[in-house]
Design a protein around this motif. Structure first.
Motif, PDB file in Angstrom:
ATOM      1  N   UNK A   1      -1.236  15.105  -5.778  1.00  0.00           N
ATOM      2  CA  UNK A   1      -2.024  15.479  -4.603  1.00  0.00           C
ATOM      3  C   UNK A   1      -2.018  14.351  -3.567  1.00  0.00           C
ATOM      4  N   UNK A   2      -2.047  14.755  -2.293  1.00  0.00           N
ATOM      5  CA  UNK A   2      -2.192  13.807  -1.186  1.00  0.00           C
ATOM      6  C   UNK A   2      -3.674  13.752  -0.818  1.00  0.00           C
ATOM      7  N   UNK A   3      -4.290  12.586  -1.010  1.00  0.00           N
ATOM      8  CA  UNK A   3      -5.738  12.464  -0.870  1.00  0.00           C
ATOM      9  C   UNK A   3      -6.084  11.531   0.300  1.00  0.00           C
TER      10      UNK A   3
ATOM     11  N   UNK B   1      -4.069  17.186   0.842  1.00  0.00           N
ATOM     12  CA  UNK B   1      -4.602  18.265  -0.002  1.00  0.00           C
ATOM     13  C   UNK B   1      -6.127  18.247   0.012  1.00  0.00           C
ATOM     14  N   UNK B   2      -6.697  17.046   0.143  1.00  0.00           N
ATOM     15  CA  UNK B   2      -8.165  16.963   0.131  1.00  0.00           C
ATOM     16  C   UNK B   2      -8.636  15.682   0.811  1.00  0.00           C
TER      17      UNK B   2
ATOM     18  N   UNK C   1     -13.921  14.268  11.686  1.00  0.00           N
ATOM     19  CA  UNK C   1     -13.401  15.573  12.079  1.00  0.00           C
ATOM     20  C   UNK C   1     -11.880  15.609  11.982  1.00  0.00           C
ATOM     21  N   UNK C   2     -11.225  14.506  12.370  1.00  0.00           N
ATOM     22  CA  UNK C   2      -9.757  14.463  12.298  1.00  0.00           C
ATOM     23  C   UNK C   2      -9.266  14.598  10.860  1.00  0.00           C
ATOM     24  N   UNK C   3      -9.862  13.843   9.947  1.00  0.00           N
ATOM     25  CA  UNK C   3      -9.412  13.865   8.552  1.00  0.00           C
ATOM     26  C   UNK C   3      -9.747  15.185   7.865  1.00  0.00           C
ATOM     27  N   UNK C   4     -10.928  15.738   8.163  1.00  0.00           N
ATOM     28  CA  UNK C   4     -11.297  17.041   7.590  1.00  0.00           C
ATOM     29  C   UNK C   4     -10.350  18.124   8.101  1.00  0.00           C
ATOM     30  N   UNK C   5     -10.010  18.047   9.391  1.00  0.00           N
ATOM     31  CA  UNK C   5      -9.124  19.039   9.998  1.00  0.00           C
ATOM     32  C   UNK C   5      -7.719  19.001   9.378  1.00  0.00           C
ATOM     33  N   UNK C   6      -7.291  17.822   8.940  1.00  0.00           N
ATOM     34  CA  UNK C   6      -5.949  17.662   8.380  1.00  0.00           C
ATOM     35  C   UNK C   6      -5.898  17.909   6.870  1.00  0.00           C
ATOM     36  N   UNK C   7      -7.037  18.265   6.261  1.00  0.00           N
ATOM     37  CA  UNK C   7      -7.095  18.433   4.805  1.00  0.00           C
ATOM     38  C   UNK C   7      -7.375  19.886   4.429  1.00  0.00           C
TER      39      UNK C   7
ATOM     40  N   UNK D   1      -8.724  20.907   1.612  1.00  0.00           N
ATOM     41  CA  UNK D   1     -10.014  20.964   0.950  1.00  0.00           C
ATOM     42  C   UNK D   1     -10.826  19.725   1.296  1.00  0.00           C
ATOM     43  N   UNK D   2     -12.148  19.828   1.097  1.00  0.00           N
ATOM     44  CA  UNK D   2     -13.035  18.686   1.255  1.00  0.00           C
ATOM     45  C   UNK D   2     -13.840  18.529  -0.023  1.00  0.00           C
ATOM     46  N   UNK D   3     -13.793  17.326  -0.626  1.00  0.00           N
ATOM     47  CA  UNK D   3     -14.544  17.033  -1.845  1.00  0.00           C
ATOM     48  C   UNK D   3     -15.771  16.204  -1.494  1.00  0.00           C
ATOM     49  N   UNK D   4     -16.933  16.658  -1.920  1.00  0.00           N
ATOM     50  CA  UNK D   4     -18.144  15.858  -1.789  1.00  0.00           C
ATOM     51  C   UNK D   4     -18.530  15.346  -3.172  1.00  0.00           C
ATOM     52  N   UNK D   5     -18.661  14.024  -3.310  1.00  0.00           N
ATOM     53  CA  UNK D   5     -19.094  13.428  -4.568  1.00  0.00           C
ATOM     54  C   UNK D   5     -20.609  13.254  -4.468  1.00  0.00           C
TER      55      UNK D   5
END
Length: 392
Positions: free
Chosen positions: A279-281, A253-254, A299-305, A307-311
């Motif tokens: 959620x799957x994080x 999910x993110x 890139x692999x993890x962003x492509x599979x999510x 949403x992307x959360x930036x802290x």
């Protein structure tokens, strides 16, 4: 040995892992080995990206040997807390300048930086090295440039030549003499006189033109580096048979991007709470595969999510890798028409003006949520984040 794990050895004083292939290490590998006085790690090909604090607890370290490690740079604060370090050996690497982290080594006795790629010293090198009054510096085997374009560099080296122990064995790149011979009063005066003659002007102009073109090329490459990297990574994925996921078929999910110093809040608070809410994080310490480049894994993890959360914290803004992660994510989002996929969680009262410029440029398409300052507002924060993660 492909990966250096946690060393649970509080009484260890000497560690020798020479000639082991260790491209990746656990960031806190030395956290418990506080009595280490000597590390010998020649030819291990370790990458220090994202591991600026790997030596954080080694305040008793006196000798560090990193020969033949293919290093071309160190993080500026890599040796910030090693004030007891007396010997640093980086012979046979790829340094083209003296690493900035030397600034912190006030008690350094020997610096071995032989057979690297150092051609000249800069003003900043000069200022830094001048403070290392107690240090013997060994530079033999570096391609020191002794031409008229670098006469200022040679003047600086002449001023602090007492620091360099082996200039009598260090040969000028263009001349069949040693650097020490050139820097004698008579020889250097003659050298400067020859440089001022008109015979050098055409060559100087040509070299200056080439240098200017090279600077422009480097500037353009650096400016569009992330876009070039993105295309290369995508092509590499296709060659490997890895394709982008179809819409609605994400594995997570993110994906959470954060500073290493904020790991605790991500793992113990964000990850646990969001997981409890169904959620799957994904985040680097959990899902990045050791031994594969961080850019590929990002890139692999962003492509599979979805949403992307930036802290966004002060730690996040201070880390160069996080700026790269922002650029890569924004590039990926726009290439794949996923402009509503970025969520920003703001801590430390950071203003929009201080955000990474790549986020500011697309702020209109970003969901931003402020981390609550009081515990009473936490439930509202989780509901708001829950809603943002579920949005299409």
């Amino acid at each position: 040995m492909r990966y250096i794990f946690d060393l649970d050895t509080p009484n260890l004083e000497i560690l020798d892992i020479t000639d082991n292939e260790c491209p990746t290490a656990y960031p806190h590998v030395f956290e418990k080995a506080t009595k280490l006085k000597k590390i010998v790690a020649g030819n291990i090909n370790l990458k220090f990206d994202g591991m600026e604090r790997i030596f954080y607890n080694l305040v008793n370290l006196e000798e560090l040997d990193l020969q033949r490690g293919h290093f071309y740079n160190f993080p500026p604060t890599l040796l910030k807390y090693q004030t007891s370090l007396m010997s640093l050996n980086v012979d046979g690497n790829l340094f083209s300048s003296f690493p900035i982290t030397l600034t912190y080594l006030h008690n350094l006795k020997q610096l071995y930086i032989r057979s690297n790629k150092i051609s000249w010293i800069t003003e900043s090198d000069f200022i830094m090295l001048k403070r290392l009054r107690k240090t013997e510096i060994f530079v033999r085997g570096n391609p020191i440039t002794c031409d008229c374009l670098h006469v200022q560099s040679l003047r600086l080296m002449k001023e602090i030549r007492y620091l360099f122990t082996d200039l009598n064995e260090t040969v000028c790149k263009e001349k069949n003499i040693t650097v020490l011979e050139l820097l004698t009063e008579r020889a250097f005066a003659e050298f400067q006189k020859n440089c001022q003659t008109g015979t050098w002007l055409p060559v100087s102009f040509s070299m200056l033109t080439i240098l200017t073109v090279a600077i422009i090329v480097v500037f353009l490459v650096n400016k569009y580096r992330v876009h070039v990297d993105y295309v290369i990574l995508k092509l590499r994925s296709r060659w490997k048979g890895v394709y982008s996921v179809e819409s609605g078929d994400y594995g997570f999910d993110a994906f959470i991007s954060y500073a290493e110093d904020d790991y605790r809040i991500v793992s113990s608070t964000l990850y646990q709470t969001l997981t409890q809410r169904g959620f799957q994080i994904s985040f680097p310490d959990k899902d990045f595969i050791p031994g594969i480049s961080k850019a590929d894994e990002l890139l692999r993890c962003v492509d599979k999510s979805r949403k992307v959360l930036f802290i966004i914290t002060e730690n996040f803004l201070a880390n160069g890798w996080n700026s790269y992660a922002v650029q890569m994510t924004v590039t990926h989002s726009f290439h794949n028409n996923r402009r509503q996929s970025i969520i920003v969680i703001i801590k430390d009262n950071i203003t929009i003006q201080r955000m990474p410029k790549d986020l500011r440029y697309i702020w209109w398409s970003i969901v931003s949520i402020k981390w609550p300052e009081t515990s009473e507002l936490m439930e509202q924060f989780w509901d708001e984040l829950d809603l943002a993660l579920k949005s299409v």
